[in-house]
Structures are given as structure tokens and as C-alpha cells.
Design a protein around this motif. Structure first.
Motif, PDB file in Angstrom:
ATOM      1  N   UNK A  86      17.771   5.671  -0.983  1.00  0.00           N
ATOM      2  CA  UNK A  86      17.131   4.997  -2.114  1.00  0.00           C
ATOM      3  C   UNK A  86      16.755   3.574  -1.734  1.00  0.00           C
ATOM      4  N   UNK A  87      17.631   2.916  -0.970  1.00  0.00           N
ATOM      5  CA  UNK A  87      17.316   1.569  -0.494  1.00  0.00           C
ATOM      6  C   UNK A  87      16.146   1.617   0.489  1.00  0.00           C
ATOM      7  N   UNK A  88      16.102   2.642   1.331  1.00  0.00           N
ATOM      8  CA  UNK A  88      14.987   2.781   2.271  1.00  0.00           C
ATOM      9  C   UNK A  88      13.660   2.945   1.533  1.00  0.00           C
ATOM     10  N   UNK A  89      13.677   3.661   0.426  1.00  0.00           N
ATOM     11  CA  UNK A  89      12.470   3.841  -0.373  1.00  0.00           C
ATOM     12  C   UNK A  89      11.986   2.513  -0.970  1.00  0.00           C
ATOM     13  N   UNK A  90      12.942   1.657  -1.326  1.00  0.00           N
ATOM     14  CA  UNK A  90      12.620   0.374  -1.957  1.00  0.00           C
ATOM     15  C   UNK A  90      13.452  -0.716  -1.288  1.00  0.00           C
ATOM     16  N   UNK A  91      13.093  -1.119  -0.071  1.00  0.00           N
ATOM     17  CA  UNK A  91      13.942  -2.050   0.676  1.00  0.00           C
ATOM     18  C   UNK A  91      13.963  -3.465   0.104  1.00  0.00           C
ATOM     19  N   UNK A  92      12.976  -3.818  -0.703  1.00  0.00           N
ATOM     20  CA  UNK A  92      12.926  -5.144  -1.320  1.00  0.00           C
ATOM     21  C   UNK A  92      12.845  -5.012  -2.833  1.00  0.00           C
ATOM     22  N   UNK A  93      13.490  -5.944  -3.543  1.00  0.00           N
ATOM     23  CA  UNK A  93      13.389  -5.968  -4.996  1.00  0.00           C
ATOM     24  C   UNK A  93      11.937  -6.190  -5.408  1.00  0.00           C
ATOM     25  N   UNK A  94      11.556  -5.625  -6.515  1.00  0.00           N
ATOM     26  CA  UNK A  94      10.166  -5.691  -6.961  1.00  0.00           C
ATOM     27  C   UNK A  94       9.720  -7.123  -7.237  1.00  0.00           C
ATOM     28  N   UNK A  95      10.650  -7.978  -7.711  1.00  0.00           N
ATOM     29  CA  UNK A  95      10.252  -9.358  -7.995  1.00  0.00           C
ATOM     30  C   UNK A  95       9.928 -10.124  -6.710  1.00  0.00           C
ATOM     31  N   UNK A  96      10.636  -9.803  -5.612  1.00  0.00           N
ATOM     32  CA  UNK A  96      10.341 -10.434  -4.325  1.00  0.00           C
ATOM     33  C   UNK A  96       8.993  -9.957  -3.808  1.00  0.00           C
ATOM     34  N   UNK A  97       8.743  -8.666  -3.897  1.00  0.00           N
ATOM     35  CA  UNK A  97       7.455  -8.114  -3.450  1.00  0.00           C
ATOM     36  C   UNK A  97       6.306  -8.757  -4.221  1.00  0.00           C
ATOM     37  N   UNK A  98       6.463  -8.877  -5.545  1.00  0.00           N
ATOM     38  CA  UNK A  98       5.415  -9.461  -6.372  1.00  0.00           C
ATOM     39  C   UNK A  98       5.190 -10.930  -6.022  1.00  0.00           C
ATOM     40  N   UNK A  99       6.272 -11.680  -5.844  1.00  0.00           N
ATOM     41  CA  UNK A  99       6.153 -13.106  -5.537  1.00  0.00           C
ATOM     42  C   UNK A  99       5.509 -13.337  -4.174  1.00  0.00           C
ATOM     43  N   UNK A 100       5.774 -12.448  -3.215  1.00  0.00           N
ATOM     44  CA  UNK A 100       5.196 -12.575  -1.878  1.00  0.00           C
ATOM     45  C   UNK A 100       3.762 -12.059  -1.819  1.00  0.00           C
ATOM     46  N   UNK A 101       3.367 -11.283  -2.814  1.00  0.00           N
ATOM     47  CA  UNK A 101       2.010 -10.750  -2.825  1.00  0.00           C
ATOM     48  C   UNK A 101       1.768  -9.689  -1.780  1.00  0.00           C
ATOM     49  N   UNK A 102       2.790  -8.857  -1.511  1.00  0.00           N
ATOM     50  CA  UNK A 102       2.656  -7.846  -0.456  1.00  0.00           C
ATOM     51  C   UNK A 102       2.802  -6.422  -1.005  1.00  0.00           C
ATOM     52  N   UNK A 103       2.495  -6.273  -2.275  1.00  0.00           N
ATOM     53  CA  UNK A 103       2.646  -4.954  -2.887  1.00  0.00           C
ATOM     54  C   UNK A 103       1.744  -3.898  -2.299  1.00  0.00           C
ATOM     55  N   UNK A 104       0.654  -4.319  -1.640  1.00  0.00           N
ATOM     56  CA  UNK A 104      -0.286  -3.350  -1.068  1.00  0.00           C
ATOM     57  C   UNK A 104       0.055  -2.985   0.374  1.00  0.00           C
ATOM     58  N   UNK A 105       1.131  -3.557   0.909  1.00  0.00           N
ATOM     59  CA  UNK A 105       1.536  -3.255   2.282  1.00  0.00           C
ATOM     60  C   UNK A 105       2.651  -2.219   2.288  1.00  0.00           C
ATOM     61  N   UNK A 106       2.732  -1.484   3.384  1.00  0.00           N
ATOM     62  CA  UNK A 106       3.774  -0.469   3.532  1.00  0.00           C
ATOM     63  C   UNK A 106       4.995  -1.131   4.189  1.00  0.00           C
ATOM     64  N   UNK A 107       5.867  -1.688   3.363  1.00  0.00           N
ATOM     65  CA  UNK A 107       7.078  -2.336   3.865  1.00  0.00           C
ATOM     66  C   UNK A 107       8.234  -1.353   3.713  1.00  0.00           C
ATOM     67  N   UNK A 108       8.425  -0.525   4.710  1.00  0.00           N
ATOM     68  CA  UNK A 108       9.471   0.496   4.712  1.00  0.00           C
ATOM     69  C   UNK A 108      10.151   0.484   6.068  1.00  0.00           C
ATOM     70  N   UNK A 109      11.441   0.845   6.138  1.00  0.00           N
ATOM     71  CA  UNK A 109      12.126   0.867   7.436  1.00  0.00           C
ATOM     72  C   UNK A 109      11.570   1.932   8.361  1.00  0.00           C
ATOM     73  N   UNK A 110      11.864   1.745   9.667  1.00  0.00           N
ATOM     74  CA  UNK A 110      11.361   2.679  10.660  1.00  0.00           C
ATOM     75  C   UNK A 110      11.960   4.062  10.553  1.00  0.00           C
TER      76      UNK A 110
END
Length: 329
Positions: A86-110
Motif C-alpha cells: 500500500x505504501x508502494x502504491x502511494x509512497x508520498x502523502x497527497x499533500x506533499x505531491x500537490x505542494x511539489x506539483x508532481x502529480x503528473x509524474x510516476x513517482x513509484x518505487x522500483x
């Protein structure tokens, strides 16, 4: 926030997989490593230059995509593995993703790395994500079971859906200089892996010398390893920069001689964002930016993601959050 971060969408992996080569004992005997020189070079990593501010945040986002998110504990349960996935599916909290502006990137573990017993659980929990499951096999961590047993374990992990297999070598073969036996065994493991990519764990903290580490790296690459990996994480001495440098230079030499790109995976004791950046800098300086891709570089880590998430939040707020705000499992 306008981060200078490369696209994290799945790369078009077109590099040729290592087909394996005949054992060249003359090449093996030519290998020598100068420990003091490697230690001096390794000490310069992170001392001569650092990455700051938005660049640091971008490097840390990249580091997430290079993590083999791992749980290899004797008290692992299906529930723990499911929480890790479940953590691998969502490695970052949504508020961090939104603040960084990287919601359109595939930020997932290898990958997610587990014991064979939990491969099916992890495969089911990661369905639809494209995140592969890696299984530690061949009598991890000691590697001392009968070879038939180890091969059967690989076959069962592949059958259960593992796309990557982390095998362990018998360290005694290296200490005796029995390169033929090591080559034959790793080659048999590679055959058992089939289409699953094979990461070969050397157990470098138990190989006595960096020359032994380098020779073992070469033999495993000749036998068909897709990755070479430092440690099981269970040794007294795990990944460190001088050992990594010795292995990386063998990867470079192997590429120069064969044209084949081999991946590298440091594992054990890599727990902080600062550690991750040092290893990434080492890869960039020794092998080039091209090697900073999940198909050529991974971290074996269980707690690294927690610290990266804390550092990303600090970059946004100026404050460090408590660990429990980024729970792993």
C-alpha cells in the motif's frame, strides 16, 4: 513549486539483457583493487559538491523511483507485506505531491522485495501498478542450502509471479578462489530465473578484500547476472562507498569489454536521504546519468523512504515531521 525533475514515467528499456559469457579466468586473475585509493575517492563523494533546495528535492523524488521497498524480517506477515505494498502504491502523502506539483509524474518505487512465502501476497496487492515483485531466493541470507533446493526456490518464486530474483552466492567459494564453482552455480540460477531478472548478492562484508569483491562481481556478470548487489542486509558490514566503487568500476570495465550494461544495487544500512544522494552522485560520476534508471540502479532499503518523505516535507515547510507522519508498515 517548479522542480527541475526529469520525467518519471516508465522508461523505454531497450538495453540488451546480459546473455552471459564463458568464464575467463585470465581476466579474473588480472583484477586488482587498491583499497586506499578507493577509500580516498569514496571520501570525496558528497564533500566536493552538494545539491540544494529545489535540485535536492528533485534528486530525492528520483531516489524514490530507485528503491526496492523491502521487508525481510523473521516476523513478517501477510498483513505487513500488504501494508508495504500500500505504501508502494502511494509512497508520498497527497499533500506533499500537490505542494511539489508532481502529480503528473510516476513517482513509484522500483520494486517491492519480500521473502518467497509472500510473493503471491505482494503480486496481488500490487496488481495494476506495474511495480514488480522481487523475491529473495537461494537460501537467503546464508546461501548454504543444497543447490537443487535453491534452484527449486527460484522456480517457485517465478511461478508465483516474481519478476526479479535476488539470489545469494556461497561466500566460501570466493574465499577459496573457486571461481569455476561460483560461475557454474550462478549460471544455473540464471537459467532457473528465465525471464525474471536476476540480482546477485555478493555478501561483500564477508569477502575479506575488495579484490575478492571485484573478482566475484566479474564472475557473476560473466555468468549472466543482470544486477550485482552488495549485501543481504544481515551481515555485520553492509553497503559502503568504497565497496560500491569497486563494484561499479567492474561494471564499467565489463561494459567496455562486452557492451553489456549491468545494474548495481547497494543494500543494507542505507537509511537517510543524504546516503541516497551520495550513492546517486557516485553512480552519476562513475557511470553517467544514464545509469540512474530503475533498470540499472536500485537501493535495497526498508526505512529510506521514510527519511526521504521527511526531507521533502522539510523542503516545503522548513520543519521536520515526526516519523509517524510517514508510516511505512
Amino acid at each position: 513549486m517548479n522542480l527541475k525533475v526529469v520525467d518519471q514515467s516508465p522508461p523505454e528499456v531497450t538495453h540488451k539483457r546480459n546473455p552471459g559469457f564463458p568464464l575467463d579466468l585470465d581476466w579474473v586473475e588480472r583484477v586488482r583493487m587498491n583499497r586506499s585509493a578507493l577509500e580516498r575517492r569514496a571520501a570525496s563523494i558528497g564533500a566536493r559538491r552538494t545539491v540544494k533546495k529545489d535540485y535536492q528535492l528533485a534528486w530525492l523524488l528520483k531516489a524514490i523511483t530507485l528503491i526496492d521497498l523491502t521487508t525481510l524480517n523473521s516476523d513478517d506477515t501477510e498483513g505487513r507485506v500488504e501494508r508495504l505494498c500500500a505504501k508502494a502504491r502511494h509512497p508520498l502523502r497527497s499533500d506533499i505531491i500537490e505542494a511539489l506539483g508532481v502529480g503528473d509524474l510516476r513517482i513509484l518505487p522500483g520494486a517491492v522485495c519480500v521473502y518467497h512465502s509472500f510473493v503471491k501476497t505482494a503480486v496481488a496487492a500490487l496488481e495494476g501498478t506495474g511495480i514488480p515483485v522481487a523475491a529473495v531466493s537461494t537460501a537467503f541470507p546464508h546461501g548454504l542450502a543444497p543447490v537443487e533446493t535453491k534452484i527449486r526456490e527460484i522456480e517457485m518464486s517465478v511461478a508465483d509471479g516474481a519478476k526479479e530474483i535476488d539470489i545469494v552466492i556461497e561466500r566460501g567459494m570466493v574465499l577459496r578462489g573457486d571461481w569455476q564453482a561460483l560461475y557454474d552455480q550462478v549460471k544455473a540460477f540464471r537459467k532457473a530465473c528465465g525471464d525474471a531478472h536476476m540480482k546477485t548478492i555478493l555478501g561483500t562484508g564477508e569477502l575479506a578484500t575488495l579484490t575478492n569483491v571485484a573478482k566475484a562481481s566479474l564472475v557473476c556478470m560473466l555468468a549472466g547476472a543482470d544486477f550485482i548487489k552488495t549485501s543481504t542486509g544481515k551481515e555485520k558490514v553492509n553497503a559502503n562507498l568504497p565497496t560500491s566503487l569497486a563494484m561499479i568500476r567492474m561494471i564499467r570495465w565489463f561494459h567496455e569489454e562486452t557492451g553489456i550494461e549491468i545494474g548495481y544495487k547497494p543494500a543494507g544500512g542505507i537509511a537517510t536521504a543524504g546516503d541516497a544522494i551520495k550513492y546517486m552522485a557516485l553512480m552519476k560520476e562513475e557511470l553517467g546519468t544514464h545509469w540512474l534508471q530503475p533498470h540499472l540502479f536500485r537501493f535495497g532499503a526498508s526505512s529510506l523512504l521514510t527519511d526521504i518523505e521527511r526531507q521533502l516535507e522539510h523542503g516545503l515547510t522548513g520543519h521536520y515531521a515526526a516519523d509517524y507522519r510517514q508510516p511505512m508498515v
